[in-house]
Design an enzyme around this catalytic site. Structure first.
Site, PDB file in Angstrom:
ATOM      1  N   SER A  87       8.887 -11.432  -3.813  1.00 28.74           N
ATOM      2  CA  SER A  87       8.673 -11.350  -5.247  1.00 28.74           C
ATOM      3  C   SER A  87       7.318 -11.946  -5.632  1.00 28.74           C
ATOM      4  O   SER A  87       6.295 -11.544  -5.094  1.00 28.74           O
ATOM      5  CB  SER A  87       9.839 -12.045  -5.969  1.00 28.74           C
ATOM      6  N   HIS A 110       8.974  -5.780  -5.298  1.00 27.93           N
ATOM      7  CA  HIS A 110       9.974  -5.073  -6.092  1.00 27.93           C
ATOM      8  C   HIS A 110       9.468  -3.668  -6.374  1.00 27.93           C
ATOM      9  O   HIS A 110       8.544  -3.479  -7.156  1.00 27.93           O
ATOM     10  CB  HIS A 110      10.234  -5.796  -7.411  1.00 27.93           C
TER      11      HIS A 110
END
Length: 122
Positions: A87, A110
């Protein structure tokens, strides 16, 4: 931590920002990290920054603040990914002048926030 004239900054665990993580969760608080990065930038005795990263990500705004300060340092910066870098940890990792990743480490982005061609490789 200063080793010789290189500042060592570990980013391990969840990056805690505007919300606190549960008490049993290992976390890095950006309020503690930001002054350390500023110290590296302003201290003439410190010649560079070494960041080791093993994070599941966390607060996006806090991670972006950390990454922006690392980019703004006028000294050499190096990041080393050990374990996972997921992330917002990816943005922190690539904010250094040089980024290295251990052969067994992983980076996860993501895909919801991306468009176009995505290439995956080991």
């Amino acid at each position: 931590m200063i080793y010789s004239n290189i500042y060592y900054l570990p980013i391990n665990g969840c990056i805690e920002g505007h919300t606190t993580v549960p008490p049993n969760t290992k976390a890095v608080q950006y309020e503690a990290v930001l002054p350390q990065i500023i110290e590296v930038s302003e201290n003439p005795d410190i010649r560079g920054l070494f960041v080791s990263i093993n994070t599941i990500g966390g607060d996006v705004e806090a991670g972006l603040a950390i990454a922006e300060l690392i980019v703004g340092i006028n000294k050499p910066t190096v990041s080393l990914i050990l374990g996972g870098c997921h992330s917002i940890g990816v943005a922190i990792a690539v904010s250094a002048n040089n980024t290295f990743i251990a052969p067994s480490a992983t980076m996860t982005l993501h895909p919801v926030r991306m468009n176009g061609t995505v290439v995956g490789s080991p």
